[in-house]
Scaffold this motif. Structure first.
Motif, short mmCIF file in Angstrom:
data_model
loop_
_atom_site.label_atom_id
_atom_site.label_comp_id
_atom_site.label_asym_id
_atom_site.label_seq_id
_atom_site.Cartn_x
_atom_site.Cartn_y
_atom_site.Cartn_z
N ALA A 1 29.74 -43.66 28.74
CA ALA A 1 28.33 -44.05 28.78
C ALA A 1 27.65 -43.47 30.03
O ALA A 1 26.54 -42.94 29.96
N LEU A 2 28.33 -43.55 31.17
CA LEU A 2 27.76 -43.03 32.42
C LEU A 2 27.55 -41.52 32.35
O LEU A 2 26.49 -41.02 32.76
N ASN A 3 28.54 -40.79 31.84
CA ASN A 3 28.36 -39.34 31.68
C ASN A 3 27.18 -39.02 30.78
O ASN A 3 26.37 -38.13 31.10
N LEU A 4 27.06 -39.72 29.67
CA LEU A 4 25.97 -39.44 28.74
C LEU A 4 24.61 -39.76 29.37
O LEU A 4 23.64 -39.03 29.16
N VAL A 5 24.54 -40.84 30.14
CA VAL A 5 23.29 -41.17 30.83
C VAL A 5 22.93 -40.06 31.81
O VAL A 5 21.78 -39.60 31.87
N HIS A 6 23.91 -39.60 32.59
CA HIS A 6 23.64 -38.53 33.55
C HIS A 6 23.19 -37.25 32.85
O HIS A 6 22.26 -36.59 33.31
N PHE A 7 23.82 -36.93 31.73
CA PHE A 7 23.41 -35.74 30.98
C PHE A 7 22.00 -35.92 30.41
O PHE A 7 21.21 -34.99 30.42
N ALA A 8 21.71 -37.11 29.91
CA ALA A 8 20.38 -37.36 29.33
C ALA A 8 19.29 -37.34 30.40
O ALA A 8 18.19 -36.86 30.16
N GLN A 9 19.61 -37.84 31.59
CA GLN A 9 18.63 -37.82 32.68
C GLN A 9 18.35 -36.39 33.15
O GLN A 9 17.24 -36.08 33.56
N ASN A 10 19.37 -35.55 33.11
CA ASN A 10 19.23 -34.17 33.55
C ASN A 10 20.18 -33.30 32.74
O ASN A 10 21.35 -33.16 33.11
N PRO A 11 19.70 -32.70 31.65
CA PRO A 11 20.56 -31.90 30.78
C PRO A 11 21.25 -30.73 31.51
O PRO A 11 22.27 -30.24 31.04
N GLN A 12 20.73 -30.33 32.65
CA GLN A 12 21.39 -29.27 33.42
C GLN A 12 22.79 -29.69 33.85
O GLN A 12 23.69 -28.87 34.01
N ARG A 13 23.02 -31.00 34.00
CA ARG A 13 24.35 -31.50 34.36
C ARG A 13 25.38 -31.18 33.27
O ARG A 13 26.53 -30.89 33.57
N LEU A 14 24.93 -31.23 32.03
CA LEU A 14 25.83 -30.87 30.92
C LEU A 14 26.19 -29.39 31.02
O LEU A 14 27.36 -29.01 30.90
N ARG A 15 25.19 -28.57 31.29
CA ARG A 15 25.43 -27.13 31.42
C ARG A 15 26.33 -26.84 32.62
O ARG A 15 27.19 -25.97 32.58
N SER A 16 26.14 -27.58 33.72
CA SER A 16 27.00 -27.41 34.90
C SER A 16 28.44 -27.80 34.59
O SER A 16 29.38 -27.14 35.05
N SER A 17 28.61 -28.87 33.82
CA SER A 17 29.96 -29.30 33.43
C SER A 17 30.62 -28.24 32.58
O SER A 17 31.80 -27.91 32.75
#
Length: 163
Positions: free
Chosen positions: A127-143
């Motif tokens: 849930a925390l990862n998804l919230v962080h990705f949703a707040q800033n989709p660039q975090r998903l791309r960085s991961s």
């Protein structure tokens, strides 16, 4: 704290914390308790032995079990809602569940199953990862970029992390 004396009916016993009040079963709205990573409302009808003077709650094993059952259901609902809202926000950025599953190393279809059946509780980490990705989709791309750096023959983890 555990109750050292057994409540008989609602007669109560002297509070061993303050030594002044009487501990009786109390069911009131407005109480809260920590359950895993959240502080959740305690159901107003759940009776908990409580000192009338100092307010100390005496949680026996049986009360703890009832409290856990009540709070776990609320926890499940909140985690599912958080995951569902995060995935909806990512979808608005044209990021699919399948893409998120690949980046997080989840089985294909896991997120769909999680959000449609309701038979599992999403972990706090997910849930925390998804919230962080949703707040800033660039975090998903960085991961995703990090996983690429760590792929291949014997990569240097400290180099991939930028140390």
């Amino acid at each position: 704290m555990s109750a050292k004396k057994k409540l008989v009916g609602n007669k109560g016993f002297r509070c061993m914390e303050c030594g002044k009040g009487i501990v009786r079963l109390v069911a009131v709205p407005g109480r809260q308790a920590r359950h895993r990573t959240l502080i959740l409302p305690v159901p107003a009808d759940l009776e908990i032995p409580t000192c009338e003077t100092c307010g100390t709650e005496w949680i026996s094993d049986s009360v703890a079990r009832k409290l856990d059952v009540a709070l776990e259901e609320e926890f499940r609902v909140r985690m599912r809602d958080l995951v569902t809202a995060s995935l909806a926000r990512l979808s608005k950025h044209s990021i699919s569940k399948a893409h998120v599953e690949r980046v997080l190393g989840l089985s294909q279809g896991y997120l769909s199953h999680l959000t449609t059946t309701g038979d599992r509780t999403p972990s706090e980490a997910l849930a925390l990862n998804l919230v962080h990705f949703a707040q800033n989709p660039q975090r998903l791309r960085s991961s995703e970029a990090l996983w690429k750096k760590l792929s291949g023959p014997k990569p240097d983890p400290s180099g991939a992390l930028g140390f």
